[in-house]
Design a protein around this motif. Structure first.
Motif, PDB file in Angstrom:
ATOM      1  N   GLY A   1      15.405   9.695  45.868  1.00 13.85           N
ATOM      2  CA  GLY A   1      15.053   9.475  44.471  1.00 13.85           C
ATOM      3  C   GLY A   1      13.623   9.029  44.294  1.00 13.85           C
ATOM      4  O   GLY A   1      12.949   9.430  43.365  1.00 13.85           O
ATOM      5  N   GLN A   2      13.150   8.198  45.194  1.00 17.90           N
ATOM      6  CA  GLN A   2      11.779   7.711  45.108  1.00 17.90           C
ATOM      7  C   GLN A   2      11.423   6.972  46.393  1.00 17.90           C
ATOM      8  O   GLN A   2      12.289   6.581  47.150  1.00 17.90           O
ATOM      9  N   VAL A   3      10.134   6.815  46.609  1.00 16.96           N
ATOM     10  CA  VAL A   3       9.678   6.001  47.723  1.00 16.96           C
ATOM     11  C   VAL A   3       9.783   4.561  47.260  1.00 16.96           C
ATOM     12  O   VAL A   3       9.225   4.180  46.230  1.00 16.96           O
ATOM     13  N   VAL A   4      10.528   3.755  47.982  1.00 21.28           N
ATOM     14  CA  VAL A   4      10.753   2.375  47.564  1.00 21.28           C
ATOM     15  C   VAL A   4       9.635   1.471  48.038  1.00 21.28           C
ATOM     16  O   VAL A   4       9.043   0.743  47.263  1.00 21.28           O
ATOM     17  N   VAL A   5       9.310   1.533  49.324  1.00 24.38           N
ATOM     18  CA  VAL A   5       8.277   0.653  49.859  1.00 24.38           C
ATOM     19  C   VAL A   5       7.722   1.227  51.153  1.00 24.38           C
ATOM     20  O   VAL A   5       8.425   1.906  51.888  1.00 24.38           O
ATOM     21  N   ALA A   6       6.467   0.997  51.385  1.00 23.36           N
ATOM     22  CA  ALA A   6       5.850   1.310  52.662  1.00 23.36           C
ATOM     23  C   ALA A   6       4.781   0.248  52.895  1.00 23.36           C
ATOM     24  O   ALA A   6       4.027  -0.080  52.008  1.00 23.36           O
ATOM     25  N   THR A   7       4.773  -0.322  54.078  1.00 26.92           N
ATOM     26  CA  THR A   7       3.791  -1.345  54.425  1.00 26.92           C
ATOM     27  C   THR A   7       3.102  -0.950  55.717  1.00 26.92           C
ATOM     28  O   THR A   7       3.450   0.064  56.323  1.00 26.92           O
ATOM     29  N   LYS A   8       2.172  -1.745  56.160  1.00 29.13           N
ATOM     30  CA  LYS A   8       1.463  -1.454  57.400  1.00 29.13           C
ATOM     31  C   LYS A   8       2.408  -1.394  58.590  1.00 29.13           C
ATOM     32  O   LYS A   8       2.157  -0.687  59.557  1.00 29.13           O
ATOM     33  N   GLY A   9       3.530  -2.115  58.531  1.00 31.90           N
ATOM     34  CA  GLY A   9       4.488  -2.123  59.626  1.00 31.90           C
ATOM     35  C   GLY A   9       5.395  -0.909  59.658  1.00 31.90           C
ATOM     36  O   GLY A   9       6.129  -0.696  60.610  1.00 31.90           O
ATOM     37  N   VAL A  10       5.367  -0.074  58.617  1.00 28.21           N
ATOM     38  CA  VAL A  10       6.209   1.123  58.542  1.00 28.21           C
ATOM     39  C   VAL A  10       5.351   2.322  58.919  1.00 28.21           C
ATOM     40  O   VAL A  10       4.282   2.535  58.356  1.00 28.21           O
TER      41      VAL A  10
ATOM     42  N   GLY B   1       5.167   6.624  59.732  1.00 25.50           N
ATOM     43  CA  GLY B   1       5.811   7.910  59.465  1.00 25.50           C
ATOM     44  C   GLY B   1       6.322   8.092  58.054  1.00 25.50           C
ATOM     45  O   GLY B   1       7.038   9.042  57.776  1.00 25.50           O
ATOM     46  N   ALA B   2       5.954   7.212  57.133  1.00 28.38           N
ATOM     47  CA  ALA B   2       6.393   7.357  55.744  1.00 28.38           C
ATOM     48  C   ALA B   2       5.373   8.211  54.993  1.00 28.38           C
ATOM     49  O   ALA B   2       4.778   7.800  54.016  1.00 28.38           O
ATOM     50  N   ASP B   3       5.163   9.409  55.506  1.00 28.97           N
ATOM     51  CA  ASP B   3       4.166  10.316  54.947  1.00 28.97           C
ATOM     52  C   ASP B   3       4.805  11.229  53.911  1.00 28.97           C
ATOM     53  O   ASP B   3       5.881  11.781  54.136  1.00 28.97           O
ATOM     54  N   TYR B   4       4.118  11.435  52.803  1.00 23.79           N
ATOM     55  CA  TYR B   4       4.621  12.297  51.735  1.00 23.79           C
ATOM     56  C   TYR B   4       4.612  13.750  52.193  1.00 23.79           C
ATOM     57  O   TYR B   4       3.693  14.207  52.862  1.00 23.79           O
ATOM     58  N   ASN B   5       5.654  14.474  51.849  1.00 27.53           N
ATOM     59  CA  ASN B   5       5.750  15.897  52.122  1.00 27.53           C
ATOM     60  C   ASN B   5       6.317  16.558  50.874  1.00 27.53           C
ATOM     61  O   ASN B   5       7.358  16.126  50.374  1.00 27.53           O
ATOM     62  N   PRO B   6       5.693  17.611  50.350  1.00 25.57           N
ATOM     63  CA  PRO B   6       6.166  18.215  49.101  1.00 25.57           C
ATOM     64  C   PRO B   6       7.542  18.864  49.197  1.00 25.57           C
ATOM     65  O   PRO B   6       8.192  19.082  48.198  1.00 25.57           O
TER      66      PRO B   6
ATOM     67  N   THR C   1       9.797  15.152  50.329  1.00 23.06           N
ATOM     68  CA  THR C   1       9.184  13.901  49.939  1.00 23.06           C
ATOM     69  C   THR C   1       8.862  13.039  51.144  1.00 23.06           C
ATOM     70  O   THR C   1       7.707  12.841  51.463  1.00 23.06           O
ATOM     71  N   ILE C   2       9.844  12.536  51.846  1.00 23.29           N
ATOM     72  CA  ILE C   2       9.628  11.764  53.074  1.00 23.29           C
ATOM     73  C   ILE C   2      10.644  12.232  54.094  1.00 23.29           C
ATOM     74  O   ILE C   2      11.813  12.452  53.780  1.00 23.29           O
ATOM     75  N   ASP C   3      10.207  12.391  55.323  1.00 22.32           N
ATOM     76  CA  ASP C   3      11.109  12.770  56.403  1.00 22.32           C
ATOM     77  C   ASP C   3      11.720  11.489  56.960  1.00 22.32           C
ATOM     78  O   ASP C   3      11.074  10.758  57.700  1.00 22.32           O
TER      79      ASP C   3
ATOM     80  N   ALA D   1      13.755  10.885  59.241  1.00 20.90           N
ATOM     81  CA  ALA D   1      13.845  10.814  60.704  1.00 20.90           C
ATOM     82  C   ALA D   1      12.522  10.372  61.326  1.00 20.90           C
ATOM     83  O   ALA D   1      12.500   9.867  62.436  1.00 20.90           O
ATOM     84  N   GLY D   2      11.418  10.543  60.603  1.00 26.28           N
ATOM     85  CA  GLY D   2      10.128  10.177  61.149  1.00 26.28           C
ATOM     86  C   GLY D   2       9.684   8.768  60.817  1.00 26.28           C
ATOM     87  O   GLY D   2       8.658   8.307  61.303  1.00 26.28           O
ATOM     88  N   VAL D   3      10.442   8.064  59.998  1.00 29.66           N
ATOM     89  CA  VAL D   3      10.062   6.712  59.593  1.00 29.66           C
ATOM     90  C   VAL D   3      10.472   5.719  60.666  1.00 29.66           C
ATOM     91  O   VAL D   3      11.574   5.751  61.194  1.00 29.66           O
ATOM     92  N   GLY D   4       9.554   4.868  61.027  1.00 29.93           N
ATOM     93  CA  GLY D   4       9.825   3.838  62.030  1.00 29.93           C
ATOM     94  C   GLY D   4       9.163   2.544  61.617  1.00 29.93           C
ATOM     95  O   GLY D   4       8.494   2.452  60.604  1.00 29.93           O
ATOM     96  N   GLY D   5       9.343   1.556  62.421  1.00 32.75           N
ATOM     97  CA  GLY D   5       8.697   0.296  62.053  1.00 32.75           C
ATOM     98  C   GLY D   5       8.997  -0.809  63.001  1.00 32.75           C
ATOM     99  O   GLY D   5       9.664  -0.808  63.949  1.00 32.75           O
TER     100      GLY D   5
END
Length: 88
Positions: free
Chosen positions: A61-70, A72-77, A80-82, A84-88
């Motif tokens: 639905g939307q990107v909730v939060v991304a900080t320096k510690g997260v 792989g939260a890269d936007y993709n058209p 939106t966000i993959d 599986a690639g998000v880590g932290g």
């Protein structure tokens, strides 16, 4: 149509022969002149392609939060966000 061997499917690398039963449904839907039958065929196609599609079908639905510690939260058209690639 977004099916194996069709224009949009080929753009995604979904070659003809990848799913013969799904391709057969597409051929039936493309040639049907009965709107009710055609609608039912497209519903079957939709259910099948959701399970086997070459594209991940997730739309957050939307990107909730991304900080320096997260990472792989890269936007993709496309999705939106993959997730599986998000880590932290």
């Amino acid at each position: 149509m977004f099916l194996p061997g069709q224009l949009v499917g080929l753009r995604a690398g979904w070659a003809a022969g990848a799913d013969p039963s799904l391709e057969a449904l597409g051929a039936q839907a493309s040639s049907s002149t009965d709107n009710t039958a055609r609608g039912q065929l497209f519903q079957k196609i939709s259910g099948s392609s959701t399970r086997w599609s070459v594209f991940p079908l997730i739309q957050p639905g939307q990107v909730v939060v991304a900080t320096k510690g997260v990472t792989g939260a890269d936007y993709n058209p496309t999705w939106t966000i993959d997730p599986a690639g998000v880590g932290g």
